[in-house]
Design a protein around this motif. Sequence first.
Motif, PDB file in Angstrom:
ATOM      1  N   LEU A 195      -6.296  12.511   3.499  1.00  0.00           N
ATOM      2  CA  LEU A 195      -5.392  13.428   2.808  1.00  0.00           C
ATOM      3  C   LEU A 195      -5.681  14.894   3.128  1.00  0.00           C
ATOM      4  CD1 LEU A 195      -5.223  11.690  -0.680  1.00  0.00           C
ATOM      5  CD2 LEU A 195      -3.305  12.051   0.892  1.00  0.00           C
ATOM      6  N   GLU A 196      -6.919  15.185   3.475  1.00  0.00           N
ATOM      7  CA  GLU A 196      -7.287  16.557   3.819  1.00  0.00           C
ATOM      8  C   GLU A 196      -6.773  16.964   5.196  1.00  0.00           C
ATOM      9  OE1 GLU A 196     -11.537  16.751   3.568  1.00  0.00           O
ATOM     10  OE2 GLU A 196     -11.558  16.443   1.397  1.00  0.00           O
ATOM     11  N   LYS A 197      -6.489  15.987   6.059  1.00  0.00           N
ATOM     12  CA  LYS A 197      -6.135  16.271   7.450  1.00  0.00           C
ATOM     13  C   LYS A 197      -4.671  16.000   7.793  1.00  0.00           C
ATOM     14  CE  LYS A 197     -10.344  17.127   9.006  1.00  0.00           C
ATOM     15  NZ  LYS A 197     -10.672  18.444   9.499  1.00  0.00           N
ATOM     16  N   ALA A 198      -4.128  14.922   7.263  1.00  0.00           N
ATOM     17  CA  ALA A 198      -2.820  14.438   7.704  1.00  0.00           C
ATOM     18  C   ALA A 198      -1.655  15.104   6.978  1.00  0.00           C
ATOM     19  CB  ALA A 198      -2.739  12.929   7.494  1.00  0.00           C
ATOM     20  N   LYS A 199      -0.510  15.061   7.639  1.00  0.00           N
ATOM     21  CA  LYS A 199       0.726  15.531   7.008  1.00  0.00           C
ATOM     22  C   LYS A 199       1.136  14.564   5.897  1.00  0.00           C
ATOM     23  CE  LYS A 199       5.468  16.848   8.062  1.00  0.00           C
ATOM     24  NZ  LYS A 199       6.439  17.099   9.135  1.00  0.00           N
ATOM     25  N   VAL A 200       1.031  13.273   6.195  1.00  0.00           N
ATOM     26  CA  VAL A 200       1.419  12.220   5.259  1.00  0.00           C
ATOM     27  C   VAL A 200       0.405  11.090   5.354  1.00  0.00           C
ATOM     28  CG1 VAL A 200       3.192  10.486   4.725  1.00  0.00           C
ATOM     29  CG2 VAL A 200       3.878  12.747   5.534  1.00  0.00           C
ATOM     30  N   VAL A 201       0.052  10.523   4.214  1.00  0.00           N
ATOM     31  CA  VAL A 201      -0.787   9.329   4.179  1.00  0.00           C
ATOM     32  C   VAL A 201      -0.063   8.298   3.326  1.00  0.00           C
ATOM     33  CG1 VAL A 201      -3.005   8.328   3.501  1.00  0.00           C
ATOM     34  CG2 VAL A 201      -2.921  10.669   4.392  1.00  0.00           C
ATOM     35  N   LYS A 202       0.226   7.142   3.928  1.00  0.00           N
ATOM     36  CA  LYS A 202       0.876   6.044   3.205  1.00  0.00           C
ATOM     37  C   LYS A 202      -0.103   4.881   3.155  1.00  0.00           C
ATOM     38  CE  LYS A 202       5.481   7.430   4.284  1.00  0.00           C
ATOM     39  NZ  LYS A 202       6.838   7.000   4.110  1.00  0.00           N
ATOM     40  N   CYS A 203      -0.318   4.369   1.954  1.00  0.00           N
ATOM     41  CA  CYS A 203      -1.285   3.288   1.760  1.00  0.00           C
ATOM     42  C   CYS A 203      -0.566   2.034   1.279  1.00  0.00           C
ATOM     43  CB  CYS A 203      -2.331   3.696   0.734  1.00  0.00           C
ATOM     44  SG  CYS A 203      -3.277   5.152   1.212  1.00  0.00           S
ATOM     45  N   PHE A 204      -0.995   0.903   1.820  1.00  0.00           N
ATOM     46  CA  PHE A 204      -0.426  -0.384   1.442  1.00  0.00           C
ATOM     47  C   PHE A 204      -1.557  -1.292   0.983  1.00  0.00           C
ATOM     48  CE2 PHE A 204       2.432   1.584   4.410  1.00  0.00           C
ATOM     49  CZ  PHE A 204       3.682   1.379   3.837  1.00  0.00           C
ATOM     50  N   GLU A 205      -1.486  -1.703  -0.277  1.00  0.00           N
ATOM     51  CA  GLU A 205      -2.512  -2.545  -0.881  1.00  0.00           C
ATOM     52  C   GLU A 205      -1.854  -3.812  -1.406  1.00  0.00           C
ATOM     53  OE1 GLU A 205      -5.593  -4.142  -1.570  1.00  0.00           O
ATOM     54  OE2 GLU A 205      -6.182  -2.034  -1.434  1.00  0.00           O
ATOM     55  N   ILE A 206      -2.375  -4.990  -1.013  1.00  0.00           N
ATOM     56  CA  ILE A 206      -1.787  -6.237  -1.508  1.00  0.00           C
ATOM     57  C   ILE A 206      -2.535  -6.808  -2.705  1.00  0.00           C
ATOM     58  CG2 ILE A 206      -0.795  -6.842   0.729  1.00  0.00           C
ATOM     59  CD1 ILE A 206      -3.054  -8.944   1.012  1.00  0.00           C
ATOM     60  N   ASP A 207      -3.712  -6.305  -2.998  1.00  0.00           N
ATOM     61  CA  ASP A 207      -4.485  -6.781  -4.149  1.00  0.00           C
ATOM     62  C   ASP A 207      -4.013  -6.022  -5.391  1.00  0.00           C
ATOM     63  OD1 ASP A 207      -6.300  -7.442  -6.119  1.00  0.00           O
ATOM     64  OD2 ASP A 207      -8.070  -7.151  -4.855  1.00  0.00           O
ATOM     65  N   SER A 208      -3.261  -6.684  -6.251  1.00  0.00           N
ATOM     66  CA  SER A 208      -2.708  -6.029  -7.430  1.00  0.00           C
ATOM     67  C   SER A 208      -3.778  -5.444  -8.337  1.00  0.00           C
ATOM     68  CB  SER A 208      -1.815  -6.996  -8.217  1.00  0.00           C
ATOM     69  OG  SER A 208      -2.574  -8.123  -8.647  1.00  0.00           O
ATOM     70  N   ASN A 209      -4.972  -6.005  -8.307  1.00  0.00           N
ATOM     71  CA  ASN A 209      -6.060  -5.437  -9.108  1.00  0.00           C
ATOM     72  C   ASN A 209      -6.462  -4.057  -8.603  1.00  0.00           C
ATOM     73  OD1 ASN A 209      -6.403  -7.704 -10.863  1.00  0.00           O
ATOM     74  ND2 ASN A 209      -7.423  -8.760  -9.204  1.00  0.00           N
ATOM     75  N   MET A 210      -6.435  -3.859  -7.309  1.00  0.00           N
ATOM     76  CA  MET A 210      -6.778  -2.557  -6.739  1.00  0.00           C
ATOM     77  C   MET A 210      -5.665  -1.545  -6.967  1.00  0.00           C
ATOM     78  SD  MET A 210      -9.743  -2.363  -5.431  1.00  0.00           S
ATOM     79  CE  MET A 210     -10.776  -3.680  -5.982  1.00  0.00           C
TER      80      MET A 210
END
Length: 81
Positions: free
Chosen positions: A64-79
């Motif tokens: 997040l400190e470097k990129a224009k955009v950061v998109k995260c994909f998490e499949i573990d609903s607990n996380m």
Amino acid sequence: MISSKKYVDETLKANNLIANKALGQNFLVEGEIAKEIVLSANITDQTCVIEIGPGLGALTEFALEKAKVVKCFEIDSNMVK
């Protein structure tokens, strides 16, 4: 710092979470290593980063400190919670 053993241990305990070995989960607990991984990716302010399985966000924090955009994909609903 998200990528510290203390933060990971406390966050997992507070949220009754454990690593899901079936998903290959591991938690990065060395901030300097997380920072070096992101630096080695040559991310710029024009980069869109796609992170698969961000977990608690150890790499995300530095991306997040470097990129224009950061998109995260998490499949573990607990996380996700």
